[in-house]
Design a protein around this motif. Structure first.
Motif: not given
Length: 278
Positions: A59-77
């Motif tokens: 759950g933490l990793l999924a949350f961190a992934a969503v947070e990262h997406w919201q900050r950049g709105r891009r698919v990266d490594l």
């Protein structure tokens, strides 16, 4: 980035104390086979703690992934790594409790009844050869190599060559604090050397589950030993979140203990006197 040292930060310090406490229980109960089985049996304290830690880590990793997406709105490594790890850890959590089979009292399908070493609906105990399984023959070796590399080899190299840490983080990963990792590896070694039990390997798996739960939160959410932007960027927010998470770790251990009593450790032993080896 939060600059707290791991040994004065409640998240990792409490995780270390929980692992030391469980190791102490195993040693104290080593002369009482009934108590030791209660600790290590299927649906016992250690296995439930593994499931809970894996579930929360996913759950933490999924949350961190969503947070990262919201900050950049891009698919990266980084996004791919966080999302991929969340899925892998979720799979590990479900495998740990055989996809809720025993909890929901679901009969084992014929294929797994004939090909699973424990007669359960999971993949990691599928038979390989006459006595082996995917878990013992393949996964344990991979876990040992990856665990030592990630916890000891790379952090040691990164001390002299910071570029190694930067390279690891470029791929969305992190390096755990070396001192905490050493304690984790030492506890795993002690559990294998001191505890005489067919399921003593469950202790090392639980130590890893607790260790990674704490270090994942510390890195991605608090920025401890992590060069990229954490979820909680201000020191005040990080302090509050860290304290609450340390309390959660203790609550998870208490929950695992309660689940072992209410969800089948005793009844499982009545049906499987050997405790479900494998």
């Amino acid at each position: 980035m939060v600059q707290n040292k791991w040994y004065i930060h409640p998240v990792i310090a409490v995780a270390v104390l929980i692992n030391v406490f469980v190791m102490g229980l195993a040693i104290a109960w080593s002369g009482d086979q009934a108590a030791l089985w209660r600790l290590l049996v299927e649906d016992g304290i250690v296995e439930w703690m593994q499931f809970l830690c894996f579930a929360v880590t996913s759950g933490l990793l999924a949350f961190a992934a969503v947070e990262h997406w919201q900050r950049g709105r891009r698919v990266d490594l980084v996004l791919l790594a966080l999302a991929g790890l969340a899925g892998i850890v979720a799979l590990a959590a479900l495998e740990e409790i055989s996809w809720f089979q025993r909890i929901l009292n679901i009969a084992t399908p014929e294929y797994f009844a004939h090909n699973n070493r424990q007669g359960e609906t999971n993949l990691h105990n599928l038979a390989i050869g006459e006595k082996g399984s995917i878990h013992k023959t393949i996964l344990l070796k991979i876990i040992a190599i990856v665990g030592l590399t990630h916890n000891i080899v790379l952090p040691l190299l990164a001390r002299k060559r910071p570029a190694i840490r930067d390279f690891v983080e470029k791929f969305g990963l992190y390096l755990p604090p070396l001192s905490a990792s050493v304690i984790y590896i030492v506890l795993v070694a002690i559990s294998h050397l001191v505890i005489d039990h067919p399921r003593k390997g469950e202790l090392g798996e639980m130590f890893g589950a607790v260790h990674y739960l704490a270090t994942v939160f510390a890195a991605y959410f608090l920025g401890i030993g992590y060069g990229k932007r954490p979820v909680f960027e201000t020191p005040a927010d990080a302090r509050r979140a860290g304290t609450l998470f340390a309390m959660l770790l203790v609550f998870l251990l208490m929950t695992a203990w309660l689940l072992s009593a209410g969800a089948g450790a005793g009844s499982y032993l009545q049906v499987h006197p050997d405790g479900g080896k494998g």
